[in-house]
Design a protein around this motif. Sequence first.
Motif, PDB file in Angstrom:
ATOM      1  N   VAL A   4       2.781 -13.221  -7.718  1.00 37.22           N
ATOM      2  CA  VAL A   4       2.095 -12.612  -6.582  1.00 37.22           C
ATOM      3  C   VAL A   4       1.107 -11.556  -7.061  1.00 37.22           C
ATOM      4  CG1 VAL A   4       2.404 -11.191  -4.526  1.00 37.22           C
ATOM      5  CG2 VAL A   4       4.050 -12.992  -5.044  1.00 37.22           C
ATOM      6  N   THR A   5      -0.097 -11.605  -6.539  1.00 35.58           N
ATOM      7  CA  THR A   5      -1.050 -10.506  -6.711  1.00 35.58           C
ATOM      8  C   THR A   5      -1.252  -9.915  -5.332  1.00 35.58           C
ATOM      9  OG1 THR A   5      -2.863 -12.092  -6.508  1.00 35.58           O
ATOM     10  CG2 THR A   5      -2.280 -11.392  -8.726  1.00 35.58           C
ATOM     11  N   PHE A   6      -1.198  -8.605  -5.261  1.00 38.78           N
ATOM     12  CA  PHE A   6      -1.298  -7.932  -3.974  1.00 38.78           C
ATOM     13  C   PHE A   6      -2.738  -7.951  -3.464  1.00 38.78           C
ATOM     14  CE2 PHE A   6       2.503  -6.079  -5.936  1.00 38.78           C
ATOM     15  CZ  PHE A   6       3.417  -6.415  -4.948  1.00 38.78           C
ATOM     16  N   PRO A   7      -2.909  -7.982  -2.127  1.00 36.87           N
ATOM     17  CA  PRO A   7      -4.264  -7.986  -1.557  1.00 36.87           C
ATOM     18  C   PRO A   7      -5.067  -6.777  -2.026  1.00 36.87           C
ATOM     19  CG  PRO A   7      -2.605  -8.334   0.154  1.00 36.87           C
ATOM     20  CD  PRO A   7      -1.878  -7.993  -1.110  1.00 36.87           C
ATOM     21  N   ALA A   8      -6.383  -6.926  -2.058  1.00 37.85           N
ATOM     22  CA  ALA A   8      -7.271  -5.845  -2.519  1.00 37.85           C
ATOM     23  C   ALA A   8      -7.067  -4.563  -1.722  1.00 37.85           C
ATOM     24  CB  ALA A   8      -8.727  -6.299  -2.435  1.00 37.85           C
ATOM     25  N   LYS A   9      -6.711  -4.684  -0.434  1.00 38.84           N
ATOM     26  CA  LYS A   9      -6.553  -3.468   0.373  1.00 38.84           C
ATOM     27  C   LYS A   9      -5.171  -2.820   0.248  1.00 38.84           C
ATOM     28  CE  LYS A   9      -6.505  -6.425   4.407  1.00 38.84           C
ATOM     29  NZ  LYS A   9      -6.984  -6.634   5.727  1.00 38.84           N
ATOM     30  N   ALA A  10      -4.291  -3.395  -0.598  1.00 39.98           N
ATOM     31  CA  ALA A  10      -2.975  -2.791  -0.827  1.00 39.98           C
ATOM     32  C   ALA A  10      -3.142  -1.474  -1.571  1.00 39.98           C
ATOM     33  CB  ALA A  10      -2.086  -3.737  -1.617  1.00 39.98           C
TER      34      ALA A  10
END
Length: 176
Positions: A4-10
């Motif tokens: 999993v890569t977290f969303p850019a806005k995380a």
Amino acid sequence: MDTVTFPAKADLRLPRYQLIRDDIVRRIADGQWAPEQAIPTEADLCQAYEVSIGTLRKAIDLLVADGVLTRTQGKGTFVRRPRFDSSLFRFFRFKSADGKSVQPTGKVLERAVLKPSETIQEALQMKSGEKSIRLSRVRLIDSRPVLWEEIWLARHRFEALTTLPLDEFGDLMYPL
């Protein structure tokens, strides 16, 4: 399950368990896991998020406490079917004159279909030029106003609300 890569806005400054909690909620909201469906095993989630079992369990524990997930011994962890009867009102801490908890009622005062501001358009992930629905609603206790709400919805997702009589909205928007 892939890594999993977290969303850019995380907000990567948050603790890892909080990022995982938020990501699981996002996945449920996006329909990746449906109500009453099992989520991947703890081992699979640990591998995907690249965290220890303790970190993952802390995220899952928060979601269980919030009523988003439920654990069944020997079967797994499942997405809980939403209950709107009481869970929604945990945000309202109103008491009557005699000290009893009371739940406010809701009344939609106005509905408008219009072009939203850029901020609202972005928050609702709408395309340029799309219309939105703005609802003005008041919360009442004993027929007295205690809270005013302005609710914005993407019209293409909630078209049916453009013709629903205002007195049929009821107290809760989510089940509607």
